[in-house]
Design a protein around this motif. Structure first.
Motif, PDB file in Angstrom:
ATOM      1  N   LEU A   1     -52.170 -28.373 -47.657  1.00  0.00           N
ATOM      2  CA  LEU A   1     -53.576 -28.086 -46.847  1.00  0.00           C
ATOM      3  C   LEU A   1     -53.962 -28.784 -45.581  1.00  0.00           C
ATOM      4  N   ALA A   2     -54.001 -27.981 -45.067  1.00  0.00           N
ATOM      5  CA  ALA A   2     -53.375 -28.429 -43.486  1.00  0.00           C
ATOM      6  C   ALA A   2     -54.694 -29.038 -42.985  1.00  0.00           C
ATOM      7  N   SER A   3     -54.910 -30.283 -42.123  1.00  0.00           N
ATOM      8  CA  SER A   3     -56.182 -30.872 -41.608  1.00  0.00           C
ATOM      9  C   SER A   3     -55.926 -30.502 -40.355  1.00  0.00           C
ATOM     10  N   PRO A   4     -57.300 -30.192 -39.858  1.00  0.00           N
ATOM     11  CA  PRO A   4     -57.871 -29.959 -38.322  1.00  0.00           C
ATOM     12  C   PRO A   4     -56.254 -29.930 -37.341  1.00  0.00           C
ATOM     13  N   ALA A   5     -55.635 -31.590 -37.304  1.00  0.00           N
ATOM     14  CA  ALA A   5     -55.116 -31.467 -36.375  1.00  0.00           C
ATOM     15  C   ALA A   5     -53.014 -30.651 -36.755  1.00  0.00           C
ATOM     16  N   GLU A   6     -53.133 -30.301 -37.629  1.00  0.00           N
ATOM     17  CA  GLU A   6     -51.987 -29.625 -38.004  1.00  0.00           C
ATOM     18  C   GLU A   6     -52.249 -28.108 -37.585  1.00  0.00           C
ATOM     19  N   MET A   7     -53.473 -27.780 -38.078  1.00  0.00           N
ATOM     20  CA  MET A   7     -54.279 -26.108 -37.259  1.00  0.00           C
ATOM     21  C   MET A   7     -53.798 -26.487 -35.530  1.00  0.00           C
ATOM     22  N   ASN A   8     -53.952 -27.555 -34.869  1.00  0.00           N
ATOM     23  CA  ASN A   8     -54.482 -27.234 -33.977  1.00  0.00           C
ATOM     24  C   ASN A   8     -52.828 -27.427 -33.269  1.00  0.00           C
ATOM     25  N   THR A   9     -51.994 -28.149 -33.524  1.00  0.00           N
ATOM     26  CA  THR A   9     -50.722 -27.674 -33.278  1.00  0.00           C
ATOM     27  C   THR A   9     -50.495 -26.956 -33.087  1.00  0.00           C
ATOM     28  N   ALA A  10     -50.561 -25.644 -34.399  1.00  0.00           N
ATOM     29  CA  ALA A  10     -50.076 -24.564 -34.420  1.00  0.00           C
ATOM     30  C   ALA A  10     -50.924 -23.559 -33.495  1.00  0.00           C
ATOM     31  N   VAL A  11     -51.907 -24.042 -33.264  1.00  0.00           N
ATOM     32  CA  VAL A  11     -52.903 -23.083 -32.018  1.00  0.00           C
ATOM     33  C   VAL A  11     -51.874 -23.715 -29.952  1.00  0.00           C
ATOM     34  N   GLU A  12     -51.498 -24.566 -29.971  1.00  0.00           N
ATOM     35  CA  GLU A  12     -50.978 -25.147 -28.996  1.00  0.00           C
ATOM     36  C   GLU A  12     -50.148 -24.437 -29.233  1.00  0.00           C
ATOM     37  N   ILE A  13     -48.612 -24.492 -30.044  1.00  0.00           N
ATOM     38  CA  ILE A  13     -47.742 -23.380 -29.885  1.00  0.00           C
ATOM     39  C   ILE A  13     -47.736 -21.515 -29.623  1.00  0.00           C
TER      40      ILE A  13
ATOM     41  N   ASP B   1     -62.030 -24.170 -41.227  1.00  0.00           N
ATOM     42  CA  ASP B   1     -63.461 -24.394 -40.253  1.00  0.00           C
ATOM     43  C   ASP B   1     -62.787 -25.044 -39.141  1.00  0.00           C
ATOM     44  N   ALA B   2     -60.737 -25.340 -39.203  1.00  0.00           N
ATOM     45  CA  ALA B   2     -60.849 -25.773 -37.619  1.00  0.00           C
ATOM     46  C   ALA B   2     -60.708 -24.272 -37.310  1.00  0.00           C
ATOM     47  N   ILE B   3     -60.354 -23.022 -37.923  1.00  0.00           N
ATOM     48  CA  ILE B   3     -59.697 -22.207 -36.764  1.00  0.00           C
ATOM     49  C   ILE B   3     -61.258 -21.556 -36.426  1.00  0.00           C
ATOM     50  N   LEU B   4     -62.540 -21.919 -36.774  1.00  0.00           N
ATOM     51  CA  LEU B   4     -63.422 -21.263 -36.849  1.00  0.00           C
ATOM     52  C   LEU B   4     -64.048 -22.344 -35.521  1.00  0.00           C
ATOM     53  N   ASP B   5     -63.897 -23.524 -35.587  1.00  0.00           N
ATOM     54  CA  ASP B   5     -64.383 -24.114 -34.043  1.00  0.00           C
ATOM     55  C   ASP B   5     -63.658 -24.716 -33.334  1.00  0.00           C
ATOM     56  N   HIS B   6     -62.606 -23.789 -32.940  1.00  0.00           N
ATOM     57  CA  HIS B   6     -60.802 -23.937 -32.603  1.00  0.00           C
ATOM     58  C   HIS B   6     -61.658 -23.016 -31.269  1.00  0.00           C
ATOM     59  N   PRO B   7     -61.743 -23.297 -30.072  1.00  0.00           N
ATOM     60  CA  PRO B   7     -61.856 -22.454 -28.618  1.00  0.00           C
ATOM     61  C   PRO B   7     -60.914 -21.469 -28.017  1.00  0.00           C
ATOM     62  N   VAL B   8     -60.163 -22.119 -28.851  1.00  0.00           N
ATOM     63  CA  VAL B   8     -58.748 -20.879 -28.492  1.00  0.00           C
ATOM     64  C   VAL B   8     -58.295 -19.842 -28.810  1.00  0.00           C
TER      65      VAL B   8
ATOM     66  N   ASN C   1     -69.855 -19.188 -32.892  1.00  0.00           N
ATOM     67  CA  ASN C   1     -69.155 -19.921 -31.595  1.00  0.00           C
ATOM     68  C   ASN C   1     -68.193 -18.928 -31.035  1.00  0.00           C
ATOM     69  N   GLY C   2     -68.410 -17.471 -30.757  1.00  0.00           N
ATOM     70  CA  GLY C   2     -68.042 -16.563 -29.459  1.00  0.00           C
ATOM     71  C   GLY C   2     -67.532 -15.887 -29.882  1.00  0.00           C
ATOM     72  N   LYS C   3     -66.682 -15.430 -31.095  1.00  0.00           N
ATOM     73  CA  LYS C   3     -64.772 -14.961 -31.396  1.00  0.00           C
ATOM     74  C   LYS C   3     -65.998 -14.031 -31.818  1.00  0.00           C
ATOM     75  N   ARG C   4     -64.498 -13.092 -31.438  1.00  0.00           N
ATOM     76  CA  ARG C   4     -64.916 -11.425 -32.515  1.00  0.00           C
ATOM     77  C   ARG C   4     -64.750 -11.460 -33.798  1.00  0.00           C
ATOM     78  N   VAL C   5     -65.202 -11.112 -34.539  1.00  0.00           N
ATOM     79  CA  VAL C   5     -65.244 -11.428 -36.269  1.00  0.00           C
ATOM     80  C   VAL C   5     -65.065 -10.027 -36.864  1.00  0.00           C
ATOM     81  N   GLN C   6     -64.780  -9.857 -37.533  1.00  0.00           N
ATOM     82  CA  GLN C   6     -64.723  -8.845 -38.766  1.00  0.00           C
ATOM     83  C   GLN C   6     -64.621  -9.388 -40.021  1.00  0.00           C
ATOM     84  N   CYS C   7     -65.371  -9.115 -40.981  1.00  0.00           N
ATOM     85  CA  CYS C   7     -64.785  -9.468 -42.519  1.00  0.00           C
ATOM     86  C   CYS C   7     -65.165  -9.222 -43.995  1.00  0.00           C
TER      87      CYS C   7
END
Ligand code: NAD
Length: 499
Positions: free
Chosen positions: A37-49, A210-217, A240-246
């Motif tokens: 189960l990923a931490s926000p830090a692991e999610m951030n790494t994926a977003v940067e890549i 939550d790490a996805i929803l809070d990530h500005p990128v 958070n200003g994202k385009r969302v479909q649920c």
């Protein structure tokens, strides 16, 4: 014990958060793997890549991007049996049903091969003197998707295929209940020629979401799952200003008119109500026969069909109609709701309680249940059960049946069984539900149409797959261009209408 991974930057990567979830074999009840189960830090790494890799992918021409999809289709077909088996082992559905799960995703990938055509913009030649206007559809950047357990192949492909065909990078957060197939799909996309970092799988739970929803990128979020989580993700993502479909839960009604072919309707109800143990958002969970005579005849036809259903493990191949539900908690929730039905006065005419399968006593199997004489105030009618339980609510007239489906808070799918074209047409026109079947029990639209419910079954403006998906995963840029002859005229300071 097998330890599953994330798939980041083209490689399987071990989790570093120290948190894991158990992945079960629902047929045996055994824990067969643990998923990180990923931490926000692991999610951030994926977003940067993803952010680093995406511009080059968006610059690849759409035809070449489509060729990756073509190759991916070939690989899905090559590995169909392997994918279906891995899927059945974690989800519990039968192997033919698991292959259908892959196939329905594959068809969306086929649709995405049309990306060069679908991404063509608009052009107005001579919108004013020497002025041309053109619009283009550009990728959003880094996009993300959060998917449910019940279609671990199809729903991820519904999201990542159009996202990637449009030139985005995509981060998939699959269900922690059955994460193996999503990891296999990411590997296959790279084998098909996708550059590293464009499709990554980050496993996790609420913390990763939550790490996805809070990530500005991250520019957009797609979600499919239960309605309370859909509402949470839609609210937070949008603020958070994202385009969302649920896309959320369901309670799909089938109206059976007195003139319907009742054998056909009963067969349809059994397949649509009990297939995949009722764990489908398009399952029919409510039968609404019109008139007591129709109801009595229908129940008479349903009982032997339901009692003949074969419930068993996926290893029995085509010899079983449906398998176990996904977890012990899902089973307990179904049993709890069945008890409320009995307590609140519905008549349990097929009793699946105490179902046991020799050799699989610890599996999460639930026998088939049929309720008759349920009413609109009962929990078995108001709530999504997501199990092999069909609830019959009798209506006195067509208008009462129509109103019942319309008043329910969910609006994913519905069906009418009738021989009367006028009734069918009226139903299709007036019903406030997103997907309608006329003598078709599970009206899941094909890939080149769009999929989406109404009311509490969907949040957002655009549907999944089909033309809507190419709109969701791109934004429009419109260019108004005037070339040198205009410049010769000197400066223009008034805001003029085109003439
Ligand atoms: P779920 O809502 O429990 O989980 C869906 C996803 O959300 C998973 O990835 C999960 O990890 C994540 N999640 C769970 N709890 C969360 C929380 N508190 N905060 C943030 N994220 C969270 O749904 P499920 O049990 O996996 O799937 C079944 C549900 O999905 C049913 O309600 C079904 O009707 C619905 N569904 C809807 C559609 C549709 O298109 N409308 C399609 C398939 C399934």
């Amino acid at each position: 014990m097998q330890e599953l991974t994330h798939y980041i930057d083209g490689a399987h990567v071990k989790g570093t958060s120290g948190r894991f979830a158990d992945v079960y074999n629902p047929a045996t009840g055994d824990v067969q793997a643990k998923v990180p189960l990923a931490s926000p830090a692991e999610m951030n790494t994926a977003v940067e890549i993803a952010a680093k890799a995406q511009p080059a992918w968006a610059a690849v021409n759409p035809q070449r991007r489509a060729r990756v999809m073509m190759k991916f289709v070939e690989l899905l077909n090559r590995d169909m049996d392997k994918l279906a088996e891995a899927l059945s082992k974690e989800h519990g559905k039968t192997m033919p049903d698991a292959a259908g799960d892959v196939q329905r995703g594959l068809e969306v990938v086929e649709y995405c091969i049309g990306a060069p055509q679908l991404l063509k913009g608009e052009y107005t030649d001579g919108a004013g003197p020497g002025i041309d206007i053109y619009s283009m559809r550009q990728a959003l950047g880094v996009t993300a998707g959060i998917t449910p357990f019940n279609f671990p192949a199809m729903i991820p492909m519904w999201m990542f295929a159009p996202a990637i065909a449009c030139g985005n990078a995509f981060i998939l957060k699959p269900s922690e209940r059955d994460p193996s197939v999503p990891l296999m799909l990411a590997e296959l996309m790279e084998e098909a020629g996708l550059p590293k970092g464009i499709l990554q799988v980050v496993n996790g739970d609420k913390e990763a979401v939550d790490a996805i929803l809070d990530h500005p990128v991250i520019q957009s979020v797609g979600f499919v799952g239960s309605t309370p989580i859909a509402e949470y993700i839609y609210g937070k993502g949008c603020s958070n200003g994202k385009r969302v479909q649920c896309f959320g839960g369901a309670k799909n009604h089938m109206i059976i008119m007195p003139d319907a072919d009742l054998d056909q309707a009963a067969d349809a109800l059994v397949g649509a109500g009990y297939g995949a143990a009722g764990e489908r958002c398009m399952a029919i969970s409510v039968a609404v026969p019109v008139g007591d005579e129709t109801a009595d005849r229908l129940i008479e036809k349903l009982i032997p069909r339901i009692e003949a259903l074969k419930v068993g493990p996926y290893t029995s191949g085509k010899d079983v109609d449906y398998g176990p539900v996904v977890t012990a908690a899902a089973k307990a929730n179904i049993e709890r709701l069945v008890q409320t039905g009995i307590d609140q006065g519905a008549k349990l005419v097929v009793d699946g309680r105490d179902f046991k399968l020799q050799g699989y006593e610890d599996g999460f199997f639930v026998g088939p249940h049929l309720f008759d004489h349920a009413t609109k105030d009962m929990d078995i009618y108001t709530q999504e059960i997501f199990g092999p339980v069909l609830t019959t609510v009798r209506a006195k007239s067509y208008e009462e049946a129509l109103a019942m489906a319309m008043d329910h808070e969910y609006g994913n799918g519905t069906a009418i069984y009738t021989r009367d074209g006028d009734a069918a047409r009226d139903f299709a026109n007036r019903i406030n539900i997103g997907m309608v079947g006329i003598n078709v029990p599970i009206p899941v639209p094909l890939a080149y149409h769009t999929f989406g419910g109404w009311k509490k079954s969907a949040f957002g403006d655009l549907n999944q797959h089909g033309p809507d998906s190419f709109k969701f995963y791109t934004r429009t840029k419109t260019v108004t261009a005037r070339w040198p002859s205009g410049i010769k005229e000197g400066g223009e300071f008034n805001f003029k209408a085109m003439d």
